[in-house]
Design an enzyme around this catalytic site. Sequence first.
Site, PDB file in Angstrom:
ATOM      1  N   LEU A  58       0.817  -1.220   0.000  1.00  0.00           N
ATOM      2  CA  LEU A  58       0.000   0.000   0.000  1.00  0.00           C
ATOM      3  C   LEU A  58       0.850   1.271   0.000  1.00  0.00           C
ATOM      4  O   LEU A  58       0.393   2.320  -0.442  1.00  0.00           O
ATOM      5  CB  LEU A  58      -0.950   0.005   1.199  1.00  0.00           C
ATOM      6  CG  LEU A  58      -2.101  -0.994   1.126  1.00  0.00           C
ATOM      7  CD1 LEU A  58      -2.889  -0.991   2.424  1.00  0.00           C
ATOM      8  CD2 LEU A  58      -3.009  -0.700  -0.061  1.00  0.00           C
ATOM      9  N   VAL A  82       1.759  -9.960  -2.581  1.00  0.00           N
ATOM     10  CA  VAL A  82       0.619 -10.094  -1.678  1.00  0.00           C
ATOM     11  C   VAL A  82       0.085 -11.514  -1.857  1.00  0.00           C
ATOM     12  O   VAL A  82      -0.311 -11.898  -2.966  1.00  0.00           O
ATOM     13  CB  VAL A  82      -0.483  -9.057  -2.005  1.00  0.00           C
ATOM     14  CG1 VAL A  82      -1.609  -9.140  -0.986  1.00  0.00           C
ATOM     15  CG2 VAL A  82       0.097  -7.653  -2.073  1.00  0.00           C
ATOM     16  N   HIS A  89      -8.416  -8.518   3.778  1.00  0.00           N
ATOM     17  CA  HIS A  89      -7.283  -7.596   3.659  1.00  0.00           C
ATOM     18  C   HIS A  89      -6.564  -7.785   2.325  1.00  0.00           C
ATOM     19  O   HIS A  89      -6.082  -6.827   1.724  1.00  0.00           O
ATOM     20  CB  HIS A  89      -6.322  -7.816   4.838  1.00  0.00           C
ATOM     21  CG  HIS A  89      -5.171  -6.866   4.869  1.00  0.00           C
ATOM     22  ND1 HIS A  89      -5.333  -5.514   5.085  1.00  0.00           N
ATOM     23  CD2 HIS A  89      -3.842  -7.066   4.696  1.00  0.00           C
ATOM     24  CE1 HIS A  89      -4.151  -4.922   5.050  1.00  0.00           C
ATOM     25  NE2 HIS A  89      -3.228  -5.848   4.809  1.00  0.00           N
ATOM     26  N   ASN A 113       4.474  -2.198 -13.069  1.00  0.00           N
ATOM     27  CA  ASN A 113       3.841  -2.765 -11.883  1.00  0.00           C
ATOM     28  C   ASN A 113       4.241  -4.223 -11.721  1.00  0.00           C
ATOM     29  O   ASN A 113       3.793  -5.084 -12.471  1.00  0.00           O
ATOM     30  CB  ASN A 113       2.319  -2.640 -11.977  1.00  0.00           C
ATOM     31  CG  ASN A 113       1.624  -3.089 -10.705  1.00  0.00           C
ATOM     32  OD1 ASN A 113       2.239  -3.650  -9.804  1.00  0.00           O
ATOM     33  ND2 ASN A 113       0.328  -2.847 -10.633  1.00  0.00           N
TER      34      ASN A 113
END
Length: 180
Positions: A58, A82, A89, A113
Site C-alpha cells: 500500500l 501479496v 485484507h 507494476n
Amino acid sequence: MAGTEDTLPRATFDKPVKLLIVVAPFYRDIADMMIEGAKAEIEASGATCDLVEVPGALEIPTSIGIAERLSNFDGYVALGCVIRGATTHYETVCNDSSRGITLLGLQGLCIGNGILTVENRDQAVERADPEQMNKGAGAAAAALHLIALTRKWGTRKGVGFMPDAEEYRLAGTPKDTPTA
C-alpha cells in the site's frame, strides 16, 4: 528475461535513464528475486537505478508519488508480493495498490507494476524467480518501454487551443511583446 511472455524488443536509449525501484520486502526471499530480475533488465538496457524499501504494497504508490515530486527519476519499478490470507485484507491491498499505481500512470508517470498478487507461496516463487517467470524483469521492462514512448512523443506541441510548450511562462518576460 527467462520464461516471460514479453514479445517486445528491449527498449534502447540515446540519453541516460535512471529508474527508482520501490519494493515492499514483506516476503524477503520473493522481493530479493524480483529485485535481481529488475536490476538485470535495467542494466541490460544501459539504464541505472536506485532502490528504496517501504513497509508494504500500500505504501508503494505513495512512495512513487513522493519521489516524482521531490526527485528526478525517469521511471519507477513497483515490486512486492501479496499472498491471499484468511481475511479480506488481501483484496484491499491488491486493489488499492494497483489503483494507486494506475492513477499515477494516468498522470504520466512511467511505472512498471511488479506487485505479485497470488494465492500461495509456490505461485509467488514461480513468478518472482529470474529462472522462471521473472516478473521483476518484466516490470522493469514495462517501465523502460513507457520511458521510451515518452521520449519518442516528446513535449506537447500546440494543438487547437493548446499553446505550444514554449508559450507556457510562469514568470519572466513574455515570448512576444503583446500589442493592442
